[in-house]
Scaffold this active site. Structure first.
Site, short mmCIF file in Angstrom:
data_model
loop_
_atom_site.label_atom_id
_atom_site.label_comp_id
_atom_site.label_asym_id
_atom_site.label_seq_id
_atom_site.Cartn_x
_atom_site.Cartn_y
_atom_site.Cartn_z
N GLU A 165 4.51 -0.77 1.88
CA GLU A 165 4.72 -1.11 0.47
C GLU A 165 4.65 -2.61 0.20
O GLU A 165 4.82 -3.04 -0.93
CB GLU A 165 6.09 -0.64 -0.05
CG GLU A 165 6.38 0.83 0.13
CD GLU A 165 7.78 1.20 -0.35
OE1 GLU A 165 8.51 0.30 -0.85
OE2 GLU A 165 8.14 2.38 -0.24
N GLU B 60 0.83 -1.21 0.00
CA GLU B 60 0.00 0.00 0.00
C GLU B 60 0.86 1.25 0.00
O GLU B 60 2.01 1.25 0.41
CB GLU B 60 -0.95 0.01 1.20
CG GLU B 60 -0.36 -0.45 2.53
CD GLU B 60 0.76 0.40 3.08
OE1 GLU B 60 0.68 1.64 2.92
OE2 GLU B 60 1.71 -0.14 3.67
#
Length: 348
Positions: free
Chosen positions: A317, A174
């Site tokens: 991430e 994300e």
């Protein structure tokens, strides 16, 4: 799929026959019982999830879901919102940590933009824009019902694409400035906690900034208190497009029988929500690591989870999950390639 369909989504069962076979094989390998610890558990779990005698983690898909949050205007992040777009471009251009890790794993890698304040222009970014950002949840619900449904379906579609390529593991990452505020507010609502109980430093804000973030979360909880009666209502009021997309991805992966490797704090919040919608989805989740973000350990404890790693990583991430894939590959190799006592002529 609409919200009614999501609430009724089914989950593939674990194959107990292959899980038992893997457990028996572990007892016959040339080592004291249990001496490889979690590596043994990983191999046994994967055998049951993949319904095979010798599981594999060779084929990995990593999808990064990115979106901006309206609550960012409350100054809860150390970075401005244009950083979301800048990092999306960095992901797509190969310069981010997760980009390097994906290449190391030879993983299928994609970046999906669900909506940013600064427009994204890059040929390798999958555009699934819902709006420029979610709404500021200190003023109104973060998402409308159609927006929530759209975000859930973006996540599901990413898993469907991965499934068509025959992947064995799915990792969701994300990106979104202010998404730790959203994730913290979600957990406060689910566990009936205050902003101070859940707020952390996120992008590196000061202790004063953490206190401000806690007050913003409390303001949102007070505003939406009467509407926080179900997992979907909580997600709609306090979530973000990329968090909802991860919820949809996790539920769809469990529906299709694809093992999920969960990343850090924000990904774990999405996993928590998926489990509240369908508790059996937890069977398909391997939690990659514990981050130092304030309440991550609290969520893991509430789910009775022991993550694979604790390396002090707090990047997000999908980076911690990607590192954990290497541990899972090691577990599979040991399970497959070690000799049994009979093979090696070693006395038990």
């Amino acid at each position: 799929m609409n919200l009614k369909d999501w609430l009724a989504i089914s989950v593939q069962p674990v194959d107990l026959h292959y899980r038992a076979l893997a457990t028996e094989r572990q007892s016959q390998l040339t080592k004291p019982p249990g001496s490889l610890g979690l590596l043994e558990d990983i191999a046994v779990r994967l055998a049951g999830l993949q319904a095979v005698e010798y599981p594999s983690c060779d084929r990995v898909a990593i999808s990064i879901f990115a979106a901006d949050h309206g609550v960012a205007k409350q100054k809860v992040s150390a970075f401005p919102q244009e950083v979301t777009t800048q990092m999306i471009l960095n992901f797509a251009s190969g310069g981010a940590a997760i980009s390097v890790l994906a290449q190391q794993l030879n993983a299928d890698f994609e970046v999906i933009n669900l909506g940013t304040v600064t427009p994204v222009e890059h040929p390798d970014v999958v555009s699934k824009v819902i709006a420029a950002s979610s709404s500021d949840f200190t003023e109104t619900a973060a998402m409308s019902v159609p927006q929530l449904e759209a975000a859930l379906n973006v996540g599901a579609d990413a898993v469907i694409r991965a499934g068509r390529r025959g992947v064995e593991l799915f990792v969701a990452g994300e990106m979104g400035i202010a998404n730790t505020t959203s994730a913290s507010a979600l957990m406060a609502a689910f566990l009936d906690l205050s902003g101070a109980d859940v707020a952390g430093s996120g992008t590196g804000i000061s202790s004063q900034g953490v206190q401000h973030k806690a007050k913003v979360i409390d303001q949102a909880l007070a505003l939406h208190r009467a509407h926080l009666s179900s997992p979907m209502d909580i997600l709609k009021c306090l979530g973000g497009f990329e968090i909802a997309a991860m919820v949809g991805a996790y539920l769809k992966a469990a529906n299709l029988g694809i093992t999920i490797v969960v990343d850090g704090f924000i990904s774990t919040v999405a996993a928590y929500i998926a489990i509240q919608i369908n508790p059996n989805s937890k069977d398909w989740m391997v939690f990659g690591h514990c981050s130092p973000e304030a309440f991550h350990q609290g969520i893991l404890d509430s789910l009775d989870i022991q993550p694979l790693l604790d390396l002090g990583m707090r990047l997000g991430e999908g980076s911690g999950a990607a590192v954990a894939v290497n541990i899972m590959r090691t577990a599979c190799a040991l399970h497959r390639d070690m000799a049994t006592f009979a093979d090696a002529g070693v006395s038990q």
